[in-house]
Design a protein around this motif. Structure first.
Motif, PDB file in Angstrom:
ATOM      1  N   TYR A 141       0.852  -1.191   0.000  1.00 16.38           N
ATOM      2  CA  TYR A 141       0.000   0.000   0.000  1.00 16.38           C
ATOM      3  C   TYR A 141       0.893   1.248   0.000  1.00 16.38           C
ATOM      4  N   PRO A 142       0.366   2.392  -0.445  1.00 16.70           N
ATOM      5  CA  PRO A 142       1.176   3.616  -0.511  1.00 16.70           C
ATOM      6  C   PRO A 142       1.917   3.940   0.775  1.00 16.70           C
ATOM      7  N   ALA A 143       1.291   3.702   1.933  1.00 21.09           N
ATOM      8  CA  ALA A 143       1.934   4.006   3.212  1.00 21.09           C
ATOM      9  C   ALA A 143       3.172   3.151   3.461  1.00 21.09           C
ATOM     10  N   GLN A 144       3.293   2.046   2.731  1.00 25.83           N
ATOM     11  CA  GLN A 144       4.436   1.150   2.897  1.00 25.83           C
ATOM     12  C   GLN A 144       5.578   1.483   1.930  1.00 25.83           C
ATOM     13  N   LEU A 145       5.432   2.564   1.158  1.00 28.88           N
ATOM     14  CA  LEU A 145       6.441   2.963   0.185  1.00 28.88           C
ATOM     15  C   LEU A 145       7.170   4.219   0.655  1.00 28.88           C
ATOM     16  N   SER A 146       8.387   4.384   0.193  1.00 33.21           N
ATOM     17  CA  SER A 146       9.120   5.631   0.446  1.00 33.21           C
ATOM     18  C   SER A 146       8.576   6.717  -0.469  1.00 33.21           C
ATOM     19  N   GLY A 147       8.972   7.968  -0.215  1.00 34.26           N
ATOM     20  CA  GLY A 147       8.514   9.062  -1.060  1.00 34.26           C
ATOM     21  C   GLY A 147       8.911   8.872  -2.510  1.00 34.26           C
ATOM     22  N   GLY A 148      10.141   8.425  -2.736  1.00 30.22           N
ATOM     23  CA  GLY A 148      10.588   8.185  -4.103  1.00 30.22           C
ATOM     24  C   GLY A 148       9.816   7.078  -4.778  1.00 30.22           C
ATOM     25  N   GLN A 149       9.500   6.027  -4.039  1.00 25.91           N
ATOM     26  CA  GLN A 149       8.718   4.918  -4.601  1.00 25.91           C
ATOM     27  C   GLN A 149       7.299   5.351  -4.933  1.00 25.91           C
ATOM     28  N   ARG A 150       6.710   6.217  -4.096  1.00 25.97           N
ATOM     29  CA  ARG A 150       5.353   6.701  -4.383  1.00 25.97           C
ATOM     30  C   ARG A 150       5.343   7.521  -5.676  1.00 25.97           C
ATOM     31  N   GLN A 151       6.404   8.312  -5.919  1.00 22.81           N
ATOM     32  CA  GLN A 151       6.447   9.081  -7.156  1.00 22.81           C
ATOM     33  C   GLN A 151       6.653   8.178  -8.360  1.00 22.81           C
ATOM     34  N   ARG A 152       7.380   7.099  -8.197  1.00 26.88           N
ATOM     35  CA  ARG A 152       7.518   6.134  -9.297  1.00 26.88           C
ATOM     36  C   ARG A 152       6.169   5.486  -9.604  1.00 26.88           C
ATOM     37  N   MET A 153       5.426   5.184  -8.537  1.00 30.57           N
ATOM     38  CA  MET A 153       4.081   4.628  -8.733  1.00 30.57           C
ATOM     39  C   MET A 153       3.192   5.639  -9.452  1.00 30.57           C
ATOM     40  N   ALA A 154       3.329   6.917  -9.080  1.00 32.75           N
ATOM     41  CA  ALA A 154       2.529   7.959  -9.726  1.00 32.75           C
ATOM     42  C   ALA A 154       2.839   8.043 -11.213  1.00 32.75           C
ATOM     43  N   LEU A 155       4.109   7.947 -11.564  1.00 32.12           N
ATOM     44  CA  LEU A 155       4.480   7.995 -12.982  1.00 32.12           C
ATOM     45  C   LEU A 155       3.972   6.761 -13.722  1.00 32.12           C
ATOM     46  N   ALA A 156       4.038   5.599 -13.076  1.00 27.41           N
ATOM     47  CA  ALA A 156       3.505   4.382 -13.713  1.00 27.41           C
ATOM     48  C   ALA A 156       2.011   4.517 -13.955  1.00 27.41           C
ATOM     49  N   ARG A 157       1.308   5.084 -12.987  1.00 31.74           N
ATOM     50  CA  ARG A 157      -0.142   5.267 -13.152  1.00 31.74           C
ATOM     51  C   ARG A 157      -0.453   6.243 -14.288  1.00 31.74           C
ATOM     52  N   ALA A 158       0.337   7.314 -14.387  1.00 30.65           N
ATOM     53  CA  ALA A 158       0.123   8.283 -15.455  1.00 30.65           C
ATOM     54  C   ALA A 158       0.413   7.676 -16.827  1.00 30.65           C
ATOM     55  N   LEU A 159       1.401   6.785 -16.884  1.00 35.51           N
ATOM     56  CA  LEU A 159       1.779   6.175 -18.163  1.00 35.51           C
ATOM     57  C   LEU A 159       0.876   5.008 -18.561  1.00 35.51           C
ATOM     58  N   ALA A 160       0.126   4.479 -17.607  1.00 35.30           N
ATOM     59  CA  ALA A 160      -0.657   3.267 -17.853  1.00 35.30           C
ATOM     60  C   ALA A 160      -1.670   3.439 -18.987  1.00 35.30           C
ATOM     61  N   VAL A 161      -2.213   4.641 -19.137  1.00 33.57           N
ATOM     62  CA  VAL A 161      -3.255   4.866 -20.141  1.00 33.57           C
ATOM     63  C   VAL A 161      -2.680   5.302 -21.483  1.00 33.57           C
ATOM     64  N   ASP A 162      -1.356   5.149 -21.654  1.00 39.20           N
ATOM     65  CA  ASP A 162      -0.668   5.522 -22.899  1.00 39.20           C
ATOM     66  C   ASP A 162      -0.986   6.952 -23.333  1.00 39.20           C
ATOM     67  N   PRO A 163      -0.690   7.927 -22.480  1.00 39.51           N
ATOM     68  CA  PRO A 163      -0.983   9.316 -22.847  1.00 39.51           C
ATOM     69  C   PRO A 163      -0.067   9.775 -23.981  1.00 39.51           C
ATOM     70  N   ARG A 164      -0.553  10.729 -24.779  1.00 39.73           N
ATOM     71  CA  ARG A 164       0.330  11.261 -25.818  1.00 39.73           C
ATOM     72  C   ARG A 164       1.242  12.344 -25.250  1.00 39.73           C
ATOM     73  N   VAL A 165       0.908  12.834 -24.050  1.00 43.76           N
ATOM     74  CA  VAL A 165       1.722  13.852 -23.384  1.00 43.76           C
ATOM     75  C   VAL A 165       1.778  13.539 -21.891  1.00 43.76           C
ATOM     76  N   LEU A 166       2.979  13.665 -21.304  1.00 41.07           N
ATOM     77  CA  LEU A 166       3.152  13.486 -19.860  1.00 41.07           C
ATOM     78  C   LEU A 166       3.602  14.816 -19.275  1.00 41.07           C
ATOM     79  N   LEU A 167       2.840  15.326 -18.302  1.00 38.09           N
ATOM     80  CA  LEU A 167       3.124  16.620 -17.686  1.00 38.09           C
ATOM     81  C   LEU A 167       3.510  16.409 -16.225  1.00 38.09           C
ATOM     82  N   LEU A 168       4.669  16.952 -15.839  1.00 37.19           N
ATOM     83  CA  LEU A 168       5.201  16.754 -14.499  1.00 37.19           C
ATOM     84  C   LEU A 168       5.389  18.110 -13.829  1.00 37.19           C
ATOM     85  N   ASP A 169       4.633  18.362 -12.758  1.00 36.40           N
ATOM     86  CA  ASP A 169       4.698  19.654 -12.065  1.00 36.40           C
ATOM     87  C   ASP A 169       5.531  19.506 -10.796  1.00 36.40           C
TER      88      ASP A 169
END
Length: 335
Positions: A128-156
């Motif tokens: 679960y997210p609480a069991q991940l480090s901050g860096g791991q949670r951001q990697r999960m966030a990027l995987a989730r954003a990429l999962a739907v095959d977006p044509r553009v990835l925006l990182l704020d």
């Protein structure tokens, strides 16, 4: 390609975007770099459709999306503080976008497993997210954003809340990830080192405008003006001209400050200076100096070997000369 044309966005009397035009090539990783209030996040959110422009247009892959809702722009968005579903496992978080699109279960499982391997989270599917480090949670966030095959990835500023060591590791990882997936990516950051490290191209923003766009090498070596030079790397002021600290040569005698065949900063001459402080930064040494003629402070950056050979210490007199001084095309006040 993303094309922003003549974009304007005002919040009352404040111009967040002031006639901004920018082309972002397909498959590139472009950084929007600038200080707080420069308009970089507003520009990113306008590309995402989270902000509506007062004037101007946004095109993605040739399609005018200026009035299209964010959900229909086919983008992935990752914020600095990623709001994961705390009650869902890593696998469920990454699969969420695919499930609401009603993709077949075997396809979802295959896609999620592939992405978790790419982002280095293989084996973390049931955590679960609480069991991940901050860096791991951001990697999960990027995987989730990429999962739907977006044509553009925006990182704020996705790594802004992380400590320095984790930031360094993640930006190296992000560059490798981009080289694998090749999705058009726009990264907002105020960290000059981060932009230089990961981006193919950098757009430097200031007061709602774009000052210069180019490769990291172009902006660092040939800045358009004093603002770009000052924001994209450390600068020193020597005899009224901005130079890079590592482009200042020091010597115990005036002739030792000269370098054979350099001759690119003749007008700066040789400056007699007093050493005020010597700061050892790993393999490099920052020497803080005072111009004896003008009283102005400046700094030079030398190797540990040079610092040792020169016997640099506070109170000592040395001679300084810039070996390179960029020829700026415009003078913009340094803020």
């Amino acid at each position: 390609m993303i094309t922003v044309t003549s974009a304007r966005k005002n919040y009352g009397s404040f111009a967040a975007l002031d006639d901004v035009s920018l082309e972002i090539p397909s498959g590139s990783l472009t950084a929007l770099l600038g200080p707080s209030g420069s308009g970089k996040s507003t520009l990113l959110r306008s590309i995402a459709g989270l902000e509506s422009l007062d004037e101007g247009t946004v095109h993605i892959a040739g399609e005018d999306v200026t009035t299209v809702t964010p959900q229909k722009r086919d983008i992935g968005f990752v914020f600095q503080h990623y709001a994961a579903f705390k009650h869902m496992t890593v696998r469920e978080n990454v699969a969420f976008g695919l499930k609401i699109r009603k993709r077949p279960k075997p396809e979802i499982q295959k896609k999620v497993d592939e992405l978790l391997e790419i982002v280095g989270l293989d084996g973390f599917q049931t955590r679960y997210p609480a069991q991940l480090s901050g860096g791991q949670r951001q990697r999960m966030a990027l995987a989730r954003a990429l999962a739907v095959d977006p044509r553009v990835l925006l990182l704020d500023e996705p790594f802004g809340a992380l400590d320095a060591k984790v930031r360094t590791d993640l930006r190296t990882w992000l560059r490798r990830l981009h080289d694998e997936v090749h999705v058009t990516t726009v990264l907002v950051t105020h960290d000059q080192e981060e932009a230089l490290d990961v981006a193919d191209r950098i757009a430097v923003m200031n007061a709602g405008r774009i000052e210069q766009v180019g490769t990291p090498e172009e902006l660092y070596d040939r800045p358009a003006n004093t603002f770009v030079m000052s924001f994209l790397g450390t600068v020193s002021k020597l005899n009224g001209q901005l130079v890079r600290p590592h482009d200042i040569r020091l010597g115990r005698q005036p002739e030792l400050a000269l370098a054979q065949n350099e001759g690119t900063a003749e007008t700066l001459g040789i400056t007699r200076a007093t050493v005020e402080r010597v700061v050892r930064l790993g393999f490099e040494v920052r020497v803080e100096l005072r111009n004896e003629a003008t009283g102005e402070s400046f700094s030079a950056q030398v190797t540990r070997g040079d610092a040792h050979a020169l016997g640099l210490a506070p109170g000592e007199t040395v001679y300084a000369r810039a070996t390179t001084a960029p020829q700026l095309t415009a003078a913009v006040p340094v803020t």
